[in-house]
Design a protein around this motif. Structure first.
Motif, short mmCIF file in Angstrom:
data_model
loop_
_atom_site.label_atom_id
_atom_site.label_comp_id
_atom_site.label_asym_id
_atom_site.label_seq_id
_atom_site.Cartn_x
_atom_site.Cartn_y
_atom_site.Cartn_z
N SER A 22 -56.47 37.48 -46.27
CA SER A 22 -54.91 37.49 -46.29
C SER A 22 -54.75 36.42 -45.15
CB SER A 22 -54.29 38.83 -45.78
OG SER A 22 -52.57 38.50 -45.48
N LYS A 23 -53.63 35.67 -45.66
CA LYS A 23 -52.84 34.48 -44.60
C LYS A 23 -52.91 34.73 -43.10
CE LYS A 23 -51.78 30.84 -48.48
NZ LYS A 23 -50.61 29.70 -48.49
N VAL A 24 -51.98 36.01 -43.29
CA VAL A 24 -51.67 36.72 -42.16
C VAL A 24 -52.91 36.71 -41.25
CG1 VAL A 24 -51.12 38.79 -41.18
CG2 VAL A 24 -50.13 37.66 -43.78
N GLY B 120 -46.88 23.06 -43.24
CA GLY B 120 -47.56 23.96 -44.14
C GLY B 120 -47.10 25.73 -44.19
N ASP B 121 -47.75 26.34 -45.34
CA ASP B 121 -47.59 27.62 -45.15
C ASP B 121 -48.04 28.34 -43.52
OD1 ASP B 121 -46.48 30.41 -45.44
OD2 ASP B 121 -48.46 31.14 -47.03
N LEU B 122 -49.67 27.59 -43.89
CA LEU B 122 -50.54 28.51 -42.49
C LEU B 122 -50.16 28.07 -40.99
CD1 LEU B 122 -52.68 29.88 -41.33
CD2 LEU B 122 -54.35 27.22 -42.27
N ALA B 123 -49.55 26.47 -41.52
CA ALA B 123 -48.97 25.94 -39.80
C ALA B 123 -47.56 26.95 -39.46
CB ALA B 123 -48.81 24.60 -40.17
N ARG B 124 -47.05 27.04 -41.07
CA ARG B 124 -45.96 28.19 -39.81
C ARG B 124 -45.76 29.32 -39.83
NH1 ARG B 124 -40.70 26.39 -42.45
NH2 ARG B 124 -41.44 24.00 -42.91
N ARG C 162 -60.68 12.19 -51.24
CA ARG C 162 -59.38 11.15 -50.29
C ARG C 162 -59.31 11.74 -48.57
NH1 ARG C 162 -54.41 9.45 -53.29
NH2 ARG C 162 -53.30 10.44 -51.83
N ARG C 163 -59.46 13.22 -48.34
CA ARG C 163 -59.22 13.83 -47.70
C ARG C 163 -60.08 13.54 -46.39
NH1 ARG C 163 -59.15 20.41 -49.40
NH2 ARG C 163 -60.89 20.39 -50.05
N THR C 164 -61.74 13.50 -46.48
CA THR C 164 -62.57 13.39 -45.86
C THR C 164 -62.89 12.86 -45.09
OG1 THR C 164 -63.90 11.92 -47.64
CG2 THR C 164 -64.69 14.31 -46.96
N SER D 46 -51.35 20.23 -36.51
CA SER D 46 -51.66 19.00 -37.71
C SER D 46 -51.02 19.19 -39.24
CB SER D 46 -52.08 18.23 -37.20
OG SER D 46 -51.99 16.62 -37.94
N GLY D 47 -50.56 18.40 -39.70
CA GLY D 47 -49.73 19.45 -41.18
C GLY D 47 -48.41 20.46 -40.87
N ALA D 48 -47.68 20.28 -40.45
CA ALA D 48 -46.63 21.46 -40.04
C ALA D 48 -45.98 21.82 -40.40
CB ALA D 48 -46.40 20.86 -38.45
N LEU E 12 -56.32 21.37 -36.62
CA LEU E 12 -56.72 20.01 -37.86
C LEU E 12 -56.60 20.71 -39.00
CD1 LEU E 12 -56.57 17.54 -38.89
CD2 LEU E 12 -59.62 17.76 -38.20
N ILE E 13 -54.86 20.89 -40.00
CA ILE E 13 -55.10 22.07 -40.75
C ILE E 13 -55.83 20.36 -41.41
CG2 ILE E 13 -53.87 22.80 -42.34
CD1 ILE E 13 -52.12 24.26 -40.09
N SER E 14 -56.67 20.82 -42.81
CA SER E 14 -57.34 20.67 -43.66
C SER E 14 -56.59 20.15 -44.94
CB SER E 14 -58.52 21.52 -44.21
OG SER E 14 -57.93 22.34 -44.88
N GLY E 15 -56.29 18.57 -45.07
CA GLY E 15 -55.36 18.12 -46.16
C GLY E 15 -55.44 18.89 -47.82
N LEU E 16 -54.77 18.79 -48.68
CA LEU E 16 -55.14 18.40 -49.91
C LEU E 16 -55.63 17.31 -50.86
CD1 LEU E 16 -51.69 20.37 -50.10
CD2 LEU E 16 -53.54 21.28 -49.89
N PRO F 228 -43.91 34.57 -56.45
CA PRO F 228 -44.90 33.31 -56.38
C PRO F 228 -45.79 32.86 -55.51
CG PRO F 228 -42.46 33.00 -57.40
CD PRO F 228 -43.28 33.85 -56.49
N TYR F 229 -47.70 31.60 -55.68
CA TYR F 229 -47.49 31.19 -54.96
C TYR F 229 -46.63 30.59 -53.61
CZ TYR F 229 -52.18 29.98 -52.42
OH TYR F 229 -51.53 29.57 -50.59
N ASP F 230 -45.74 29.37 -54.56
CA ASP F 230 -45.34 28.95 -53.17
C ASP F 230 -44.33 29.83 -52.38
OD1 ASP F 230 -43.41 29.04 -55.72
OD2 ASP F 230 -43.80 27.19 -55.64
#
Ligand SMILES: NC(=O)c1ccc[n+]([C@@H]2O[C@H](COP(=O)([O-])OP(=O)(O)OC[C@H]3O[C@@H](n4cnc5c(N)ncnc54)[C@H](OP(=O)(O)O)[C@@H]3O)[C@@H](O)[C@H]2O)c1
Length: 332
Positions: A194-196, A32-36, A101-103, A28-30, A93-97, A324-326
Protein backbone atom coordinates in the motif's frame (compact mmCIF):
# COMPACT_ATOMS: atom_id res chain seq x y z
CA UNK A 1 29.42 9.63 2.92
CA UNK A 2 28.52 10.66 6.44
CA UNK A 3 31.44 10.64 8.80
CA UNK A 4 30.95 9.43 12.38
CA UNK A 5 31.08 13.03 13.60
CA UNK A 6 28.55 14.29 11.08
CA UNK A 7 26.23 11.44 12.07
CA UNK A 8 25.94 12.94 15.52
CA UNK A 9 24.85 16.24 13.95
CA UNK A 10 21.52 14.81 12.77
CA UNK A 11 18.54 16.02 14.72
CA UNK A 12 15.69 13.59 15.17
CA UNK A 13 12.72 15.72 14.28
CA UNK A 14 10.42 14.20 16.88
CA UNK A 15 12.80 15.55 19.57
CA UNK A 16 12.75 19.13 18.32
CA UNK A 17 11.87 22.11 20.40
CA UNK A 18 10.43 25.18 18.62
CA UNK A 19 13.49 27.37 19.13
CA UNK A 20 16.03 24.81 17.96
CA UNK A 21 17.98 25.09 14.71
CA UNK A 22 16.60 22.13 12.82
CA UNK A 23 17.35 19.87 9.91
CA UNK A 24 15.84 21.05 6.62
CA UNK A 25 14.08 18.31 4.67
CA UNK A 26 13.50 18.91 0.96
CA UNK A 27 10.71 16.95 -0.73
CA UNK A 28 11.21 16.99 -4.48
CA UNK A 29 8.21 16.16 -6.64
CA UNK A 30 6.01 17.53 -3.87
CA UNK A 31 2.61 17.64 -5.54
CA UNK A 32 2.38 13.89 -6.17
CA UNK A 33 0.42 11.43 -4.08
CA UNK A 34 3.35 9.88 -2.21
CA UNK A 35 4.88 13.30 -1.54
CA UNK A 36 1.64 14.61 -0.05
CA UNK A 37 1.32 11.61 2.23
CA UNK A 38 4.92 11.98 3.42
CA UNK A 39 4.58 15.74 3.94
CA UNK A 40 1.51 15.09 6.06
CA UNK A 41 3.30 12.32 7.97
CA UNK A 42 6.26 14.56 8.79
CA UNK A 43 4.02 17.41 9.92
CA UNK A 44 1.96 15.05 12.11
CA UNK A 45 5.17 13.81 13.68
CA UNK A 46 6.64 17.27 14.22
CA UNK A 47 4.34 20.19 13.30
CA UNK A 48 7.25 22.64 13.51
CA UNK A 49 9.61 20.69 11.25
CA UNK A 50 11.44 22.57 8.51
CA UNK A 51 10.30 21.44 5.08
CA UNK A 52 10.95 22.71 1.59
CA UNK A 53 8.39 21.43 -0.91
CA UNK A 54 9.78 21.51 -4.45
CA UNK A 55 7.37 21.06 -7.32
CA UNK A 56 6.75 22.02 -10.92
CA UNK A 57 3.37 23.32 -9.76
CA UNK A 58 3.80 25.48 -6.63
CA UNK A 59 0.25 26.76 -7.05
CA UNK A 60 -1.06 23.22 -6.54
CA UNK A 61 0.12 22.82 -2.95
CA UNK A 62 -0.29 24.56 0.36
CA UNK A 63 2.55 24.84 2.86
CA UNK A 64 0.57 23.28 5.72
CA UNK A 65 2.97 24.28 8.51
CA UNK A 66 4.71 27.37 9.90
CA UNK A 67 8.18 26.22 8.82
CA UNK A 68 7.22 24.93 5.39
CA UNK A 69 8.14 26.73 2.19
CA UNK A 70 7.13 25.91 -1.38
CA UNK A 71 9.59 26.39 -4.25
CA UNK A 72 9.46 25.78 -7.96
CA UNK A 73 11.65 22.99 -9.26
CA UNK A 74 11.77 20.65 -12.21
CA UNK A 75 14.17 17.73 -12.71
CA UNK A 76 14.48 18.85 -16.33
CA UNK A 77 15.65 22.35 -15.34
CA UNK A 78 18.87 22.08 -13.32
CA UNK A 79 19.11 25.85 -12.89
CA UNK A 80 15.84 25.82 -10.92
CA UNK A 81 16.96 22.89 -8.76
CA UNK A 82 20.08 24.71 -7.52
CA UNK A 83 17.92 27.42 -6.00
CA UNK A 84 15.15 25.07 -4.93
CA UNK A 85 17.43 22.78 -2.89
CA UNK A 86 19.40 25.62 -1.33
CA UNK A 87 19.64 25.26 2.46
CA UNK A 88 18.53 21.64 2.45
CA UNK A 89 20.08 18.84 4.53
CA UNK A 90 18.04 15.82 3.45
CA UNK A 91 16.41 15.28 0.05
CA UNK A 92 13.44 13.02 -0.63
CA UNK A 93 14.08 12.38 -4.32
CA UNK A 94 10.80 11.07 -5.70
CA UNK A 95 11.44 9.34 -9.00
CA UNK A 96 9.86 11.09 -12.00
CA UNK A 97 7.58 9.61 -14.61
CA UNK A 98 9.40 10.28 -17.87
CA UNK A 99 10.64 6.83 -18.81
CA UNK A 100 14.11 6.91 -20.35
CA UNK A 101 14.46 10.65 -19.86
CA UNK A 102 14.30 10.43 -16.09
CA UNK A 103 17.77 8.98 -15.56
CA UNK A 104 19.10 12.36 -16.73
CA UNK A 105 16.48 14.15 -14.64
CA UNK A 106 17.49 12.28 -11.49
CA UNK A 107 21.15 12.97 -12.24
CA UNK A 108 20.28 16.67 -12.40
CA UNK A 109 18.67 16.38 -8.97
CA UNK A 110 21.63 14.52 -7.45
CA UNK A 111 24.07 17.11 -8.82
CA UNK A 112 21.94 19.98 -7.49
CA UNK A 113 21.77 18.26 -4.11
CA UNK A 114 25.56 18.01 -4.00
CA UNK A 115 25.88 21.69 -4.89
CA UNK A 116 23.34 22.66 -2.24
CA UNK A 117 25.24 20.79 0.48
CA UNK A 118 22.54 18.18 0.99
CA UNK A 119 23.96 15.28 2.98
CA UNK A 120 21.50 12.46 2.48
CA UNK A 121 19.13 11.42 -0.31
CA UNK A 122 16.17 9.08 0.11
CA UNK A 123 15.21 7.70 -3.33
CA UNK A 124 12.10 5.85 -4.52
CA UNK A 125 13.25 2.93 -6.66
CA UNK A 126 11.38 -0.24 -7.61
CA UNK A 127 11.59 -3.88 -6.53
CA UNK A 128 13.63 -6.31 -8.60
CA UNK A 129 16.20 -3.77 -9.78
CA UNK A 130 19.09 -5.74 -11.26
CA UNK A 131 20.68 -6.35 -14.66
CA UNK A 132 18.46 -8.56 -16.80
CA UNK A 133 15.15 -7.28 -15.43
CA UNK A 134 13.10 -6.64 -18.60
CA UNK A 135 10.97 -3.86 -17.02
CA UNK A 136 11.91 -0.60 -18.74
CA UNK A 137 11.12 1.18 -15.51
CA UNK A 138 13.62 -0.97 -13.59
CA UNK A 139 16.35 -0.13 -16.11
CA UNK A 140 15.95 3.58 -15.26
CA UNK A 141 15.93 2.97 -11.53
CA UNK A 142 19.02 0.76 -11.76
CA UNK A 143 20.93 3.61 -13.41
CA UNK A 144 19.81 6.14 -10.80
CA UNK A 145 20.81 3.75 -8.01
CA UNK A 146 24.29 3.54 -9.58
CA UNK A 147 24.42 7.34 -9.86
CA UNK A 148 23.44 7.71 -6.21
CA UNK A 149 26.12 5.28 -5.07
CA UNK A 150 28.69 7.12 -7.20
CA UNK A 151 27.69 10.52 -5.82
CA UNK A 152 29.46 10.18 -2.50
CA UNK A 153 26.36 11.41 -0.68
CA UNK A 154 24.79 9.31 1.99
CA UNK A 155 21.60 7.63 0.75
CA UNK A 156 18.71 5.30 1.46
CA UNK A 157 16.93 3.45 -1.34
CA UNK A 158 13.31 2.37 -1.11
CA UNK A 159 12.72 -0.36 -3.68
CA UNK A 160 8.95 -0.20 -3.72
CA UNK A 161 6.90 -3.20 -4.81
CA UNK A 162 3.91 -2.56 -7.08
CA UNK A 163 1.40 -0.33 -5.32
CA UNK A 164 -1.57 -2.33 -4.03
CA UNK A 165 -3.73 0.61 -5.15
CA UNK A 166 -2.66 -0.09 -8.76
CA UNK A 167 -3.65 -3.74 -8.35
CA UNK A 168 -7.07 -2.55 -7.20
CA UNK A 169 -7.82 0.27 -9.64
CA UNK A 170 -5.85 -0.68 -12.76
CA UNK A 171 -5.86 -4.49 -12.62
CA UNK A 172 -8.89 -5.71 -10.68
CA UNK A 173 -11.57 -3.04 -11.13
CA UNK A 174 -11.68 -3.43 -14.96
CA UNK A 175 -11.29 -7.22 -14.60
CA UNK A 176 -14.30 -7.28 -12.27
CA UNK A 177 -16.35 -5.71 -15.08
CA UNK A 178 -14.97 -8.12 -17.73
CA UNK A 179 -14.81 -11.26 -15.55
CA UNK A 180 -11.21 -11.89 -16.58
CA UNK A 181 -7.77 -10.45 -15.89
CA UNK A 182 -5.62 -10.93 -19.00
CA UNK A 183 -1.95 -10.13 -18.47
CA UNK A 184 1.48 -11.25 -19.63
CA UNK A 185 2.49 -11.89 -16.02
CA UNK A 186 2.61 -15.67 -16.56
CA UNK A 187 2.75 -17.58 -13.31
CA UNK A 188 4.79 -14.97 -11.48
CA UNK A 189 4.13 -13.69 -8.01
CA UNK A 190 4.44 -10.37 -6.23
CA UNK A 191 3.86 -8.73 -2.84
CA UNK A 192 1.91 -5.50 -3.56
CA UNK A 193 2.38 -2.77 -0.98
CA UNK A 194 0.00 0.00 0.00
CA UNK A 195 1.12 3.57 -0.66
CA UNK A 196 0.17 4.22 2.96
CA UNK A 197 2.96 1.87 4.02
CA UNK A 198 5.47 3.28 1.52
CA UNK A 199 4.71 6.74 2.91
CA UNK A 200 5.09 5.53 6.51
CA UNK A 201 8.52 4.13 5.67
CA UNK A 202 9.68 7.26 3.87
CA UNK A 203 8.45 9.45 6.71
CA UNK A 204 10.31 7.42 9.34
CA UNK A 205 13.52 7.43 7.31
CA UNK A 206 13.43 11.15 6.55
CA UNK A 207 12.89 11.85 10.24
CA UNK A 208 15.94 9.79 11.30
CA UNK A 209 18.13 9.33 8.20
CA UNK A 210 21.32 8.41 10.04
CA UNK A 211 19.63 5.19 11.18
CA UNK A 212 19.21 4.23 7.50
CA UNK A 213 22.51 5.36 5.97
CA UNK A 214 23.37 3.15 2.98
CA UNK A 215 20.32 0.92 3.40
CA UNK A 216 18.52 -0.57 0.40
CA UNK A 217 15.05 -1.64 1.48
CA UNK A 218 12.62 -3.91 -0.32
CA UNK A 219 9.32 -2.25 0.55
CA UNK A 220 6.78 -5.04 0.09
CA UNK A 221 3.38 -5.98 1.37
CA UNK A 222 3.04 -8.82 3.90
CA UNK A 223 2.23 -11.66 1.44
CA UNK A 224 3.74 -13.05 -1.72
CA UNK A 225 0.75 -13.64 -3.98
CA UNK A 226 0.35 -15.57 -7.22
CA UNK A 227 -1.83 -14.10 -9.95
CA UNK A 228 -4.47 -16.70 -9.01
CA UNK A 229 -4.30 -15.49 -5.38
CA UNK A 230 -4.82 -11.93 -6.61
CA UNK A 231 -7.92 -12.71 -8.68
CA UNK A 232 -9.31 -14.84 -5.83
CA UNK A 233 -8.99 -11.88 -3.44
CA UNK A 234 -10.39 -9.60 -6.14
CA UNK A 235 -13.39 -11.90 -6.69
CA UNK A 236 -14.16 -11.91 -2.96
CA UNK A 237 -13.81 -8.17 -2.42
CA UNK A 238 -15.39 -6.98 -5.68
CA UNK A 239 -18.16 -9.56 -5.24
CA UNK A 240 -17.93 -11.07 -8.71
CA UNK A 241 -15.98 -13.96 -10.19
CA UNK A 242 -12.70 -12.93 -11.86
CA UNK A 243 -10.56 -15.46 -13.73
CA UNK A 244 -6.88 -15.02 -14.47
CA UNK A 245 -5.86 -15.69 -18.07
CA UNK A 246 -2.14 -15.50 -18.82
CA UNK A 247 -1.59 -14.14 -22.32
CA UNK A 248 1.51 -13.79 -24.48
CA UNK A 249 3.54 -10.62 -24.80
CA UNK A 250 2.17 -10.09 -28.32
CA UNK A 251 -1.46 -10.60 -27.23
CA UNK A 252 -1.00 -8.03 -24.46
CA UNK A 253 0.57 -5.56 -26.90
CA UNK A 254 -2.37 -6.05 -29.26
CA UNK A 255 -4.79 -5.27 -26.45
CA UNK A 256 -3.00 -1.99 -25.75
CA UNK A 257 -3.05 -1.25 -29.52
CA UNK A 258 -6.82 -1.68 -29.43
CA UNK A 259 -7.18 0.98 -26.71
CA UNK A 260 -4.93 3.42 -28.55
CA UNK A 261 -1.64 3.32 -26.62
CA UNK A 262 1.53 3.87 -28.63
CA UNK A 263 3.68 0.75 -28.74
CA UNK A 264 7.06 2.29 -28.30
CA UNK A 265 8.06 4.77 -25.72
CA UNK A 266 9.29 8.04 -27.19
CA UNK A 267 11.03 10.31 -24.68
CA UNK A 268 9.67 13.30 -26.60
CA UNK A 269 6.04 12.27 -26.75
CA UNK A 270 3.72 14.63 -24.90
CA UNK A 271 2.61 13.56 -21.43
CA UNK A 272 -1.04 12.80 -20.77
CA UNK A 273 -3.17 15.18 -18.71
CA UNK A 274 -2.06 13.28 -15.57
CA UNK A 275 1.60 13.79 -16.49
CA UNK A 276 2.11 10.14 -17.44
CA UNK A 277 3.80 8.99 -20.61
CA UNK A 278 2.39 5.51 -21.09
CA UNK A 279 3.44 3.29 -23.94
CA UNK A 280 2.64 -0.38 -24.14
CA UNK A 281 6.31 -1.36 -24.11
CA UNK A 282 6.61 -0.09 -20.52
CA UNK A 283 3.46 -1.82 -19.32
CA UNK A 284 4.17 -5.15 -21.04
CA UNK A 285 7.80 -5.12 -19.90
CA UNK A 286 6.51 -4.74 -16.32
CA UNK A 287 4.26 -7.79 -16.86
CA UNK A 288 7.25 -9.77 -18.12
CA UNK A 289 9.29 -8.81 -15.07
CA UNK A 290 6.57 -10.39 -12.90
CA UNK A 291 6.44 -13.48 -15.15
CA UNK A 292 10.22 -13.89 -14.89
CA UNK A 293 10.23 -13.68 -11.10
CA UNK A 294 11.75 -10.22 -10.62
CA UNK A 295 8.84 -9.16 -8.39
CA UNK A 296 8.85 -12.35 -6.32
CA UNK A 297 10.20 -10.52 -3.29
CA UNK A 298 8.93 -10.52 0.27
CA UNK A 299 10.64 -8.64 3.06
CA UNK A 300 9.99 -7.56 6.63
CA UNK A 301 11.41 -4.11 5.98
CA UNK A 302 8.17 -2.14 6.43
CA UNK A 303 7.76 -3.50 9.94
CA UNK A 304 11.49 -3.13 10.64
CA UNK A 305 11.40 0.56 9.65
CA UNK A 306 8.05 1.58 11.12
CA UNK A 307 7.38 -0.97 13.88
CA UNK A 308 4.06 -1.81 12.23
CA UNK A 309 3.26 -4.59 9.76
CA UNK A 310 2.18 -3.55 6.24
CA UNK A 311 -1.47 -3.88 5.19
CA UNK A 312 -2.52 -7.08 3.40
CA UNK A 313 -3.88 -6.68 -0.14
CA UNK A 314 -7.40 -7.62 0.97
CA UNK A 315 -7.64 -4.67 3.37
CA UNK A 316 -6.34 -2.25 0.71
CA UNK A 317 -8.89 -3.58 -1.80
CA UNK A 318 -11.69 -3.19 0.74
CA UNK A 319 -10.66 0.41 1.31
CA UNK A 320 -10.10 1.63 -2.26
CA UNK A 321 -12.03 -0.73 -4.55
CA UNK A 322 -14.56 1.90 -5.62
CA UNK A 323 -12.04 4.72 -6.14
CA UNK A 324 -10.35 5.50 -9.48
CA UNK A 325 -6.55 5.44 -9.24
CA UNK A 326 -6.01 9.19 -9.62
CA UNK A 327 -8.51 9.90 -6.80
CA UNK A 328 -7.16 7.42 -4.25
CA UNK A 329 -4.76 9.92 -2.66
CA UNK A 330 -7.39 12.54 -1.97
CA UNK A 331 -9.96 9.93 -0.92
CA UNK A 332 -7.80 8.13 1.67
N1 LIG B 1 5.80 1.22 -7.08
C1 LIG B 1 4.82 1.51 -7.92
O1 LIG B 1 3.88 0.73 -8.13
C2 LIG B 1 4.82 2.79 -8.67
C3 LIG B 1 3.77 3.08 -9.52
C4 LIG B 1 3.74 4.30 -10.18
C5 LIG B 1 4.77 5.19 -10.01
N2 LIG B 1 5.81 4.89 -9.19
C6 LIG B 1 6.94 5.81 -8.98
O2 LIG B 1 6.82 6.34 -7.67
C7 LIG B 1 6.79 7.79 -7.72
C8 LIG B 1 5.89 8.34 -6.63
O3 LIG B 1 4.60 7.79 -6.80
P1 LIG B 1 3.29 8.70 -6.73
O4 LIG B 1 2.17 7.78 -6.56
O5 LIG B 1 3.46 9.82 -5.78
O6 LIG B 1 3.25 9.30 -8.21
P2 LIG B 1 2.43 10.57 -8.75
O7 LIG B 1 1.32 10.92 -7.81
O8 LIG B 1 2.09 10.27 -10.16
O9 LIG B 1 3.49 11.74 -8.69
C9 LIG B 1 4.50 11.83 -9.64
C10 LIG B 1 5.63 12.61 -9.05
O10 LIG B 1 6.71 12.75 -9.97
C11 LIG B 1 7.19 14.09 -9.89
N3 LIG B 1 7.79 14.47 -11.17
C12 LIG B 1 7.53 13.97 -12.39
N4 LIG B 1 8.27 14.59 -13.32
C13 LIG B 1 9.01 15.51 -12.66
C14 LIG B 1 9.96 16.48 -13.07
N5 LIG B 1 10.31 16.64 -14.36
N6 LIG B 1 10.53 17.25 -12.12
C15 LIG B 1 10.17 17.13 -10.83
N7 LIG B 1 9.27 16.22 -10.37
C16 LIG B 1 8.70 15.43 -11.28
C17 LIG B 1 5.95 14.91 -9.60
O11 LIG B 1 6.33 16.13 -8.99
P3 LIG B 1 5.61 17.58 -9.25
O12 LIG B 1 4.45 17.34 -10.19
O13 LIG B 1 5.18 18.04 -7.90
O14 LIG B 1 6.65 18.43 -9.85
C18 LIG B 1 5.20 13.99 -8.65
O15 LIG B 1 5.56 14.12 -7.31
C19 LIG B 1 6.33 8.10 -9.15
O16 LIG B 1 6.76 9.38 -9.53
C20 LIG B 1 6.95 6.98 -9.96
O17 LIG B 1 8.29 7.25 -10.31
C21 LIG B 1 5.85 3.72 -8.50
Amino acid sequence: MLTPSSRTAWTKIRDLQPEEDVTQIVISGASGDLARRVTQGLLERAPLCNLTLVTRSPEAIEAGGPNVSVRKGDYEKPELLDEAYHGGDILFLISGLNLGRRTTEHRNAIRAAEKAGIRHIVYTSVGGVQPGNPALSAIDHYQTELDLRASGLSYTILRNALYAEIVSAIWLAPAARDGVLEMATGHGSLAPVSKVDVARCATAILADPADHDGAVYEITGPELLSMDDIVRLGSEVFGTEIAYKPVSEEERLQFFDSVGLPRTYDPNMPPSAEGHMWASDELVSADLAVAQGYQALLSGHVEQITGEAPAPLRSVLEKVKDTPYDRIGSAS
